[in-house]
Motif scaffolding. Structure first.
Motif, PDB file in Angstrom:
ATOM      1  N   LEU A 195      -0.438  -3.048  -3.303  1.00 47.94           N
ATOM      2  CA  LEU A 195       0.151  -1.602  -1.814  1.00 47.94           C
ATOM      3  C   LEU A 195      -0.005  -0.250  -2.823  1.00 47.94           C
ATOM      4  O   LEU A 195       0.902   0.079  -3.990  1.00 47.94           O
ATOM      5  CB  LEU A 195       1.492  -2.412  -2.456  1.00 47.94           C
ATOM      6  CG  LEU A 195       2.458  -1.419  -1.304  1.00 47.94           C
ATOM      7  CD1 LEU A 195       1.935  -1.684  -0.097  1.00 47.94           C
ATOM      8  CD2 LEU A 195       3.775  -1.779  -1.404  1.00 47.94           C
ATOM      9  N   THR A 196      -1.049   0.574  -2.311  1.00 46.50           N
ATOM     10  CA  THR A 196      -1.980   0.978  -2.723  1.00 46.50           C
ATOM     11  C   THR A 196      -0.319   2.302  -1.801  1.00 46.50           C
ATOM     12  O   THR A 196       0.019   3.595  -3.163  1.00 46.50           O
ATOM     13  CB  THR A 196      -2.625   1.899  -2.416  1.00 46.50           C
ATOM     14  OG1 THR A 196      -2.495   2.077  -0.756  1.00 46.50           O
ATOM     15  CG2 THR A 196      -3.828   1.439  -2.689  1.00 46.50           C
ATOM     16  N   SER A 197       0.711   2.532  -1.747  1.00 48.92           N
ATOM     17  CA  SER A 197       1.195   3.578  -0.482  1.00 48.92           C
ATOM     18  C   SER A 197       2.415   3.435  -1.652  1.00 48.92           C
ATOM     19  O   SER A 197       2.865   4.352  -1.767  1.00 48.92           O
ATOM     20  CB  SER A 197       1.696   3.330   0.442  1.00 48.92           C
ATOM     21  OG  SER A 197       2.359   1.773   0.480  1.00 48.92           O
ATOM     22  N   GLN A 198       2.826   2.101  -1.708  1.00 48.96           N
ATOM     23  CA  GLN A 198       3.661   2.354  -3.237  1.00 48.96           C
ATOM     24  C   GLN A 198       3.391   1.230  -4.465  1.00 48.96           C
ATOM     25  O   GLN A 198       4.249  -0.129  -4.472  1.00 48.96           O
ATOM     26  CB  GLN A 198       5.425   2.170  -2.399  1.00 48.96           C
ATOM     27  CG  GLN A 198       6.074   2.638  -1.940  1.00 48.96           C
ATOM     28  CD  GLN A 198       7.157   2.049  -0.891  1.00 48.96           C
ATOM     29  OE1 GLN A 198       6.909   0.951   0.842  1.00 48.96           O
ATOM     30  NE2 GLN A 198       8.000   2.565  -1.149  1.00 48.96           N
ATOM     31  N   PRO A 199       3.051   1.707  -5.026  1.00 52.86           N
ATOM     32  CA  PRO A 199       2.067   1.135  -6.185  1.00 52.86           C
ATOM     33  C   PRO A 199       3.401   0.740  -7.228  1.00 52.86           C
ATOM     34  O   PRO A 199       2.965  -0.109  -7.839  1.00 52.86           O
ATOM     35  CB  PRO A 199       2.187   1.772  -7.001  1.00 52.86           C
ATOM     36  CG  PRO A 199       1.453   3.176  -6.431  1.00 52.86           C
ATOM     37  CD  PRO A 199       2.030   3.308  -5.234  1.00 52.86           C
ATOM     38  N   GLU A 200       4.419   0.893  -7.369  1.00 58.12           N
ATOM     39  CA  GLU A 200       5.963   1.186  -7.613  1.00 58.12           C
ATOM     40  C   GLU A 200       6.453  -0.441  -7.337  1.00 58.12           C
ATOM     41  O   GLU A 200       6.640  -1.185  -8.419  1.00 58.12           O
ATOM     42  CB  GLU A 200       7.016   1.993  -7.681  1.00 58.12           C
ATOM     43  CG  GLU A 200       7.396   2.125  -7.230  1.00 58.12           C
ATOM     44  CD  GLU A 200       6.768   3.091  -6.082  1.00 58.12           C
ATOM     45  OE1 GLU A 200       7.620   3.203  -4.735  1.00 58.12           O
ATOM     46  OE2 GLU A 200       5.533   2.751  -5.707  1.00 58.12           O
ATOM     47  N   LEU A 201       5.732  -0.727  -6.515  1.00 57.83           N
ATOM     48  CA  LEU A 201       6.629  -2.717  -5.620  1.00 57.83           C
ATOM     49  C   LEU A 201       6.047  -3.702  -6.591  1.00 57.83           C
ATOM     50  O   LEU A 201       5.593  -4.753  -6.317  1.00 57.83           O
ATOM     51  CB  LEU A 201       6.958  -2.454  -4.853  1.00 57.83           C
ATOM     52  CG  LEU A 201       7.444  -1.357  -3.947  1.00 57.83           C
ATOM     53  CD1 LEU A 201       7.699  -1.641  -2.920  1.00 57.83           C
ATOM     54  CD2 LEU A 201       8.806  -1.854  -4.328  1.00 57.83           C
ATOM     55  N   ASN A 202       4.004  -3.364  -6.596  1.00 52.20           N
ATOM     56  CA  ASN A 202       3.141  -4.370  -7.206  1.00 52.20           C
ATOM     57  C   ASN A 202       4.234  -5.012  -8.580  1.00 52.20           C
ATOM     58  O   ASN A 202       4.250  -4.129  -9.365  1.00 52.20           O
ATOM     59  CB  ASN A 202       1.970  -3.878  -7.500  1.00 52.20           C
ATOM     60  CG  ASN A 202       1.064  -2.616  -6.361  1.00 52.20           C
ATOM     61  OD1 ASN A 202       1.531  -4.141  -5.290  1.00 52.20           O
ATOM     62  ND2 ASN A 202       0.835  -1.691  -7.232  1.00 52.20           N
TER      63      ASN A 202
END
Length: 227
Positions: A195-202
């Motif tokens: 998930l590039t838009s919210q990488p902290e969720l990966n």
């Protein structure tokens, strides 16, 4: 025999009991008297009648007390010996009564989400019965989502397949559930990746709540926070 003695041969219970007896005879031979308790070869402990009664009455405390009294036994996957219950596990029995809280607790205690009774029914089949969808859709919807999030599977055959469940939901106007089942990941617990838009969720775990066909994406719920 008691149902016949009481002239109660037109009830659903009588029909279910006859079906279970027929399947038991096919498994162990027609010479079985229908009374003698047979040895269970799957290693699962028997579920006492009072526990079955407690499940039916919504007495969660008594059910958990019995399960936790001996953790060396796999009591969360115990099998009922009552003929009319067709070898139900605690989870299947809880699904019959649509007890969402007990179903959730049993799954956390190790209940097999895909355990099947002697007729082949699973917890999601029980939860998905047509009568329940018509009488209490909200709680039934939550039960279906709960089981899907724990990896509930579908099996070939009438009443057990994904297609039959989708058809049942569609006929009763439960289109969100039908669409969820029709999608590949609907209701499943998944890991977020790339998930590039919210990488902290990966790397976080989520449940796929709703399939959005226009964008070929899913609306999800993170297990650590709200949508």
């Amino acid at each position: 025999q008691k149902l016949e003695d009481d002239n109660n041969t037109s009830s659903k219970l009588y029909g279910d009991t006859c079906r279970c007896l027929k399947e038991a005879e096919e498994r162990v031979g027609a010479e079985w008297d229908g009374v003698t308790v047979l040895d269970d070869k799957n290693g699962k402990p028997p579920m006492p009648d009072y526990v079955i009664k407690a499940i039916g009455q919504g007495d969660i405390r008594s059910v958990l007390r019995w399960i936790n009294a001996n953790r060396t036994e796999d009591r969360a996957n115990a099998i009922s010996s009552a003929v009319e219950l067709c070898g139900d596990s605690p989870l299947l029995a809880a699904a019959v009564f649509n007890n969402l809280a007990l179903m959730s607790l049993l799954l956390q205690l190790g209940a097999d989400v895909n355990s099947r009774d002697s007729a082949g029914f699973t917890a999601i089949s029980m939860t998905f019965s047509s009568s329940k969808i018509g009488s209490g859709f909200v709680s039934v919807s939550e039960g279906i989502r709960l089981l899907l999030s724990w990896g509930a599977s579908f099996f070939p055959g009438d009443g057990h397949s994904r297609e039959s469940h989708i058809s049942s939901a569609t006929k009763r106007g439960a289109h969100d559930i039908a669409n969820l089942l029709a999608s590949e990941l609907g209701g499943r617990r998944c890991e977020i990746v790339s998930l590039t838009s919210q990488p902290e969720l990966n790397g976080k775990t989520c449940v796929a709540d709703e399939y959005l066909p226009a964008s070929n994406q899913y609306k999800v719920t993170l297990e650590t926070k709200c949508k």
